[in-house]
Write a protein that holds these residues in place. Structure first.
Motif, PDB file in Angstrom:
ATOM      1  N   SER A   1      -0.361  -3.795 -12.695  1.00  0.00           N
ATOM      2  CA  SER A   1      -1.804  -4.084 -12.753  1.00  0.00           C
ATOM      3  C   SER A   1      -2.276  -4.635 -11.413  1.00  0.00           C
ATOM      4  N   PHE A   2      -3.392  -4.104 -10.913  1.00  0.00           N
ATOM      5  CA  PHE A   2      -4.059  -4.683  -9.733  1.00  0.00           C
ATOM      6  C   PHE A   2      -5.458  -4.088  -9.628  1.00  0.00           C
ATOM      7  N   GLU A   3      -6.271  -4.700  -8.784  1.00  0.00           N
ATOM      8  CA  GLU A   3      -7.613  -4.191  -8.525  1.00  0.00           C
ATOM      9  C   GLU A   3      -7.846  -4.135  -7.028  1.00  0.00           C
ATOM     10  N   ILE A   4      -8.708  -3.212  -6.600  1.00  0.00           N
ATOM     11  CA  ILE A   4      -9.096  -3.103  -5.189  1.00  0.00           C
ATOM     12  C   ILE A   4     -10.611  -2.931  -5.152  1.00  0.00           C
ATOM     13  N   GLU A   5     -11.258  -3.698  -4.292  1.00  0.00           N
ATOM     14  CA  GLU A   5     -12.725  -3.611  -4.190  1.00  0.00           C
ATOM     15  C   GLU A   5     -13.134  -2.469  -3.261  1.00  0.00           C
ATOM     16  N   LYS A   6     -14.350  -1.998  -3.445  1.00  0.00           N
ATOM     17  CA  LYS A   6     -14.861  -0.920  -2.586  1.00  0.00           C
ATOM     18  C   LYS A   6     -14.896  -1.371  -1.130  1.00  0.00           C
ATOM     19  N   GLY A   7     -14.430  -0.508  -0.230  1.00  0.00           N
ATOM     20  CA  GLY A   7     -14.482  -0.803   1.198  1.00  0.00           C
ATOM     21  C   GLY A   7     -13.348  -1.685   1.688  1.00  0.00           C
ATOM     22  N   GLU A   8     -12.403  -2.002   0.808  1.00  0.00           N
ATOM     23  CA  GLU A   8     -11.266  -2.829   1.240  1.00  0.00           C
ATOM     24  C   GLU A   8     -10.189  -1.983   1.904  1.00  0.00           C
ATOM     25  N   PHE A   9      -9.478  -2.638   2.822  1.00  0.00           N
ATOM     26  CA  PHE A   9      -8.268  -2.064   3.403  1.00  0.00           C
ATOM     27  C   PHE A   9      -7.115  -2.738   2.677  1.00  0.00           C
ATOM     28  N   ALA A  10      -6.489  -1.997   1.770  1.00  0.00           N
ATOM     29  CA  ALA A  10      -5.435  -2.584   0.936  1.00  0.00           C
ATOM     30  C   ALA A  10      -4.079  -2.030   1.366  1.00  0.00           C
ATOM     31  N   VAL A  11      -3.071  -2.900   1.365  1.00  0.00           N
ATOM     32  CA  VAL A  11      -1.705  -2.486   1.676  1.00  0.00           C
ATOM     33  C   VAL A  11      -0.839  -2.764   0.447  1.00  0.00           C
ATOM     34  N   ILE A  12      -0.141  -1.718  -0.011  1.00  0.00           N
ATOM     35  CA  ILE A  12       0.840  -1.873  -1.080  1.00  0.00           C
ATOM     36  C   ILE A  12       2.211  -1.847  -0.414  1.00  0.00           C
ATOM     37  N   VAL A  13       2.928  -2.960  -0.512  1.00  0.00           N
ATOM     38  CA  VAL A  13       4.180  -3.110   0.243  1.00  0.00           C
ATOM     39  C   VAL A  13       5.351  -3.347  -0.709  1.00  0.00           C
ATOM     40  N   GLY A  14       6.494  -2.830  -0.322  1.00  0.00           N
ATOM     41  CA  GLY A  14       7.697  -3.043  -1.122  1.00  0.00           C
ATOM     42  C   GLY A  14       8.828  -2.221  -0.530  1.00  0.00           C
ATOM     43  N   SER A  15      10.045  -2.591  -0.866  1.00  0.00           N
ATOM     44  CA  SER A  15      11.194  -1.876  -0.313  1.00  0.00           C
ATOM     45  C   SER A  15      11.310  -0.505  -0.983  1.00  0.00           C
ATOM     46  N   SER A  16      12.205   0.307  -0.467  1.00  0.00           N
ATOM     47  CA  SER A  16      12.439   1.638  -1.028  1.00  0.00           C
ATOM     48  C   SER A  16      12.843   1.500  -2.501  1.00  0.00           C
ATOM     49  N   GLY A  17      12.230   2.301  -3.368  1.00  0.00           N
ATOM     50  CA  GLY A  17      12.554   2.228  -4.792  1.00  0.00           C
ATOM     51  C   GLY A  17      11.778   1.181  -5.560  1.00  0.00           C
ATOM     52  N   ALA A  18      10.821   0.517  -4.893  1.00  0.00           N
ATOM     53  CA  ALA A  18      10.042  -0.537  -5.571  1.00  0.00           C
ATOM     54  C   ALA A  18       8.967   0.033  -6.486  1.00  0.00           C
ATOM     55  N   GLY A  19       8.687   1.337  -6.351  1.00  0.00           N
ATOM     56  CA  GLY A  19       7.667   1.954  -7.207  1.00  0.00           C
ATOM     57  C   GLY A  19       6.357   2.246  -6.494  1.00  0.00           C
ATOM     58  N   LYS A  20       6.339   2.135  -5.167  1.00  0.00           N
ATOM     59  CA  LYS A  20       5.098   2.324  -4.404  1.00  0.00           C
ATOM     60  C   LYS A  20       4.555   3.751  -4.514  1.00  0.00           C
ATOM     61  N   THR A  21       5.440   4.718  -4.292  1.00  0.00           N
ATOM     62  CA  THR A  21       4.978   6.107  -4.276  1.00  0.00           C
ATOM     63  C   THR A  21       4.544   6.544  -5.673  1.00  0.00           C
ATOM     64  N   THR A  22       5.198   6.028  -6.693  1.00  0.00           N
ATOM     65  CA  THR A  22       4.771   6.335  -8.068  1.00  0.00           C
ATOM     66  C   THR A  22       3.333   5.884  -8.287  1.00  0.00           C
ATOM     67  N   VAL A  23       3.023   4.678  -7.831  1.00  0.00           N
ATOM     68  CA  VAL A  23       1.659   4.152  -7.967  1.00  0.00           C
ATOM     69  C   VAL A  23       0.681   5.037  -7.197  1.00  0.00           C
ATOM     70  N   LEU A  24       1.054   5.409  -5.971  1.00  0.00           N
ATOM     71  CA  LEU A  24       0.184   6.257  -5.159  1.00  0.00           C
ATOM     72  C   LEU A  24      -0.058   7.609  -5.838  1.00  0.00           C
ATOM     73  N   ASN A  25       1.005   8.196  -6.370  1.00  0.00           N
ATOM     74  CA  ASN A  25       0.869   9.510  -7.010  1.00  0.00           C
ATOM     75  C   ASN A  25      -0.028   9.452  -8.243  1.00  0.00           C
ATOM     76  N   ILE A  26       0.069   8.360  -8.990  1.00  0.00           N
ATOM     77  CA  ILE A  26      -0.768   8.211 -10.185  1.00  0.00           C
ATOM     78  C   ILE A  26      -2.223   7.954  -9.777  1.00  0.00           C
ATOM     79  N   LEU A  27      -2.397   7.111  -8.766  1.00  0.00           N
ATOM     80  CA  LEU A  27      -3.740   6.799  -8.261  1.00  0.00           C
ATOM     81  C   LEU A  27      -4.405   8.046  -7.686  1.00  0.00           C
ATOM     82  N   GLY A  28      -3.598   8.914  -7.064  1.00  0.00           N
ATOM     83  CA  GLY A  28      -4.132  10.116  -6.434  1.00  0.00           C
ATOM     84  C   GLY A  28      -4.233  11.314  -7.357  1.00  0.00           C
ATOM     85  N   GLY A  29      -3.868  11.131  -8.626  1.00  0.00           N
ATOM     86  CA  GLY A  29      -4.001  12.233  -9.576  1.00  0.00           C
ATOM     87  C   GLY A  29      -2.922  13.285  -9.446  1.00  0.00           C
TER      88      GLY A  29
END
Length: 234
Positions: free
Chosen positions: A28-56
């Motif tokens: 769970s997280f939120e990002i406001e309009k116009g923000e520069f957000a960084v999602i950080v974590g080591s390899s295998g932390a689940g970052k790309t999964t989140v990106l793929n879901i966010l990007g459809g």
């Protein structure tokens, strides 16, 4: 009206033979309009999964994803295709340019599939490539190729710009110029930009830092005074 991006209790599981792997474990997280957000974590932390879901590009098993008031997590495959096409700009670690097209033609390719595209030449000028429009990818440096891929994403006029390790294939100085370009674009166009990285050194430049570990959100931090990229060392 909630935040521009809202991710609530998102789960994503993959079956690998007998084993089930949880790639997003109640994220769970939120990002406001116009923000520069960084999602950080080591390899295998689940970052790309989140990106793929966010990007459809992938769908969650449970949970809710809202982007600009639209419930993306309930979209049909056809709606997801339109969402990727019209609303999302993607920048990846590898530039994914078409080798036998010029920089300008690569950007024009993206403008043909969206509703209100930016002019390809304008997009390339905005990323500092006015002089390189007619060059082929093989005639460009890595940093210039990444600029073309950013111009291609921006030419779509996306609601959300998603960048997966955008400096991963670049040396640190070139990487900084790319991050500065992304941050300047965010500020100038009031565009919501999400950068995924394993590099914690980048986090001071963000408005919002979302830290993932073991497929969970460990921390969400706001920076009131983001550090200019030029002052960051890594």
């Amino acid at each position: 009206m909630g935040s521009f991006v809202q991710v609530k209790d998102v789960y994503k599981r993959y079956r690998m033979g007998e084993v089930t792997i949880t790639a997003s474990d109640g994220v769970s997280f939120e990002i406001e309009k116009g923000e520069f957000a960084v999602i950080v974590g080591s390899s295998g932390a689940g970052k790309t999964t989140v990106l793929n879901i966010l990007g459809g590009m992938d769908q969650c098993d449970e949970g809710t994803i809202l982007v600009d008031g639209c419930e993306v997590s309930r979209y049909s495959p056809k709606e997801l295709t339109e969402y990727r096409r019209f609303d999302i700009g993607f920048v990846f670690q590898f530039y994914n340019l078409v080798q036998n097209l010029t920089a300008k033609e690569n950007v024009e390719l993206a403008t043909q599939i969206c509703r209100e595209p930016k002019d390809a030449e304008t997009a390339l000028r905005e990323v500092g490539l006015a002089e390189r429009m007619n060059n082929f990818p093989a005639q460009l440096s890595g940093g210039e190729q990444q600029r073309v891929s950013i111009a291609r994403a921006l030419a779509k006029n996306p609601k959300l710009l998603l960048c997966d390790e955008p400096t991963g294939a670049l040396d640190s100085d070139t990487g900084k110029t790319i991050l500065k370009l992304l941050q300047d674009t965010c500020r100038r166009d009031h565009m919501t930009v999400v950068v995924i990285t394993h590099n914690h050194a980048i986090t001071p430049m963000a408005d919002r830092v979302i830290t993932l570990k073991n497929s969970k959100v460990m921390d969400v931090r706001l920076n009131d005074h983001p550090t200019p990229v030029e002052e960051i060392e890594w």
